[in-house]
Design a protein around this motif. Sequence first.
Motif, mmCIF file in Angstrom:
data_model
loop_
_atom_site.group_PDB
_atom_site.id
_atom_site.type_symbol
_atom_site.label_atom_id
_atom_site.label_comp_id
_atom_site.label_asym_id
_atom_site.label_seq_id
_atom_site.Cartn_x
_atom_site.Cartn_y
_atom_site.Cartn_z
ATOM 1 N N ALA A 1 -8.501 -13.260 -29.697
ATOM 2 C CA ALA A 1 -9.591 -13.213 -28.719
ATOM 3 C C ALA A 1 -9.347 -14.136 -27.534
ATOM 4 O O ALA A 1 -9.876 -13.898 -26.445
ATOM 5 C CB ALA A 1 -10.915 -13.563 -29.400
ATOM 6 N N ASP A 2 -8.561 -15.191 -27.734
ATOM 7 C CA ASP A 2 -8.293 -16.117 -26.627
ATOM 8 C C ASP A 2 -7.012 -15.767 -25.864
ATOM 9 O O ASP A 2 -6.561 -16.550 -25.017
ATOM 10 C CB ASP A 2 -8.216 -17.560 -27.131
ATOM 11 N N ASP A 3 -6.423 -14.606 -26.141
ATOM 12 C CA ASP A 3 -5.230 -14.161 -25.426
ATOM 13 C C ASP A 3 -5.678 -13.282 -24.258
ATOM 14 O O ASP A 3 -6.036 -12.121 -24.440
ATOM 15 C CB ASP A 3 -4.308 -13.371 -26.367
ATOM 16 N N HIS A 4 -5.662 -13.850 -23.058
ATOM 17 C CA HIS A 4 -6.190 -13.145 -21.889
ATOM 18 C C HIS A 4 -5.084 -12.615 -20.979
ATOM 19 O O HIS A 4 -5.329 -12.346 -19.793
ATOM 20 C CB HIS A 4 -7.113 -14.079 -21.099
ATOM 21 N N ARG A 5 -3.873 -12.454 -21.499
ATOM 22 C CA ARG A 5 -2.797 -11.925 -20.684
ATOM 23 C C ARG A 5 -3.117 -10.497 -20.217
ATOM 24 O O ARG A 5 -3.591 -9.676 -21.013
ATOM 25 C CB ARG A 5 -1.492 -11.923 -21.473
ATOM 26 N N PRO A 6 -2.883 -10.211 -18.944
ATOM 27 C CA PRO A 6 -3.228 -8.868 -18.445
ATOM 28 C C PRO A 6 -2.461 -7.758 -19.137
ATOM 29 O O PRO A 6 -2.974 -6.650 -19.299
ATOM 30 C CB PRO A 6 -2.883 -8.951 -16.952
ATOM 31 N N GLU A 7 -1.207 -8.034 -19.574
ATOM 32 C CA GLU A 7 -0.444 -6.984 -20.237
ATOM 33 C C GLU A 7 -1.052 -6.618 -21.591
ATOM 34 O O GLU A 7 -0.996 -5.462 -22.019
ATOM 35 C CB GLU A 7 1.029 -7.385 -20.399
ATOM 36 N N VAL A 8 -1.644 -7.612 -22.285
ATOM 37 C CA VAL A 8 -2.322 -7.319 -23.552
ATOM 38 C C VAL A 8 -3.541 -6.445 -23.288
ATOM 39 O O VAL A 8 -3.766 -5.429 -23.962
ATOM 40 C CB VAL A 8 -2.721 -8.627 -24.273
ATOM 41 N N ALA A 9 -4.335 -6.823 -22.279
ATOM 42 C CA ALA A 9 -5.531 -6.039 -21.951
ATOM 43 C C ALA A 9 -5.168 -4.624 -21.531
ATOM 44 O O ALA A 9 -5.847 -3.652 -21.889
ATOM 45 C CB ALA A 9 -6.316 -6.744 -20.839
ATOM 46 N N GLU A 10 -4.078 -4.479 -20.780
ATOM 47 C CA GLU A 10 -3.681 -3.153 -20.309
ATOM 48 C C GLU A 10 -3.237 -2.262 -21.463
ATOM 49 O O GLU A 10 -3.585 -1.074 -21.532
ATOM 50 C CB GLU A 10 -2.558 -3.279 -19.279
ATOM 51 N N LEU A 11 -2.487 -2.842 -22.408
ATOM 52 C CA LEU A 11 -2.039 -2.047 -23.551
ATOM 53 C C LEU A 11 -3.223 -1.670 -24.435
ATOM 54 O O LEU A 11 -3.309 -0.526 -24.917
ATOM 55 C CB LEU A 11 -0.991 -2.819 -24.345
ATOM 56 N N VAL A 12 -4.151 -2.599 -24.658
ATOM 57 C CA VAL A 12 -5.344 -2.297 -25.448
ATOM 58 C C VAL A 12 -6.128 -1.150 -24.804
ATOM 59 O O VAL A 12 -6.553 -0.205 -25.470
ATOM 60 C CB VAL A 12 -6.240 -3.542 -25.601
ATOM 61 N N ALA A 13 -6.306 -1.233 -23.471
ATOM 62 C CA ALA A 13 -7.068 -0.197 -22.772
ATOM 63 C C ALA A 13 -6.397 1.164 -22.904
ATOM 64 O O ALA A 13 -7.064 2.179 -23.135
ATOM 65 C CB ALA A 13 -7.228 -0.572 -21.303
ATOM 66 N N ALA A 14 -5.069 1.198 -22.779
ATOM 67 C CA ALA A 14 -4.363 2.468 -22.878
ATOM 68 C C ALA A 14 -4.449 3.041 -24.283
ATOM 69 O O ALA A 14 -4.634 4.249 -24.465
ATOM 70 C CB ALA A 14 -2.903 2.280 -22.466
#
Length: 295
Positions: A271-284
Amino acid sequence: MDVHLRDLRYFVAVAEELHFTRAAERLYVSQPALSKQIRVLERQLGFPLFDRRPGGPVLTAQGEALLPRARELLAAWQDALGAARAAGPAVALTVGMQTAVGRDVQRDVLSGFRDRGWRITLRLVPWEDPSAGLADGTSDLAFVWLPLPGAGLATRTLARERRWVALPAGHRLADRSEVDFAELDDEPFVALPRSAGPLRDFWLATEARGGREPRVGAEAASPDEVFEAVVSGQGVVLIAEGNVGLYRRSDLVYRPVRGLPAAELAIAWRADDHRPEVAELVAALTRGGHPQPGG
């Protein structure tokens, strides 16, 4: 003597919390599994690390001496891991998983990111680690079955699937088109390790047993071990519907089970990992589509 980094991580967590339950929540493992592993570590070392007192564990002199060096070893490993990752492509993510995922959940999405130059590595993590590598940082994201123990992990559900039962060919229920869970209540089950925490209870369907303890015929730490135990008659096992086609065997029969809530496959990350690449992969992955252009 070889001691795993995981054991040192468990020791440090208990030493810092001085409370087994809080340490277990921090590590995403069950409290009994953590206590057991600390005792195994103490036997390996040949001396106690903690005095177990009514008010909570207290470090022994040996534990006090080991603690700063254990922290140094863990920190050195994280530094080494970070350096190794930095030496690779600009975007490199490791995705943990505990069983084959299939369902086209991963293939199209991950291949799209790889086409953009991302390095995405899939790694199989034993069920002894219910966080699938998120707890110790060896995974950046993970395909997991809910529920997860502890706090600190974020999840998004990707699929909800009916639970089926895997039976050995020739089982008394093998000729049914469906099976009521009540008909399995007295059957021995193949269970995940105790360290799997609430996930073990979910696949034993303890919530549907009306307070009765399940009969555990065997424990298994991998899919291969599970199915070998079923074929050898040690027990039956529940399995998600989407995994039925992934684990087809001529000596097994799969049947849908009535009377159980669905299983949920999710993508999880810290939950504390705010890297944009993590968010982008989760969204996809959540969309089930392809990555957006750019990046």
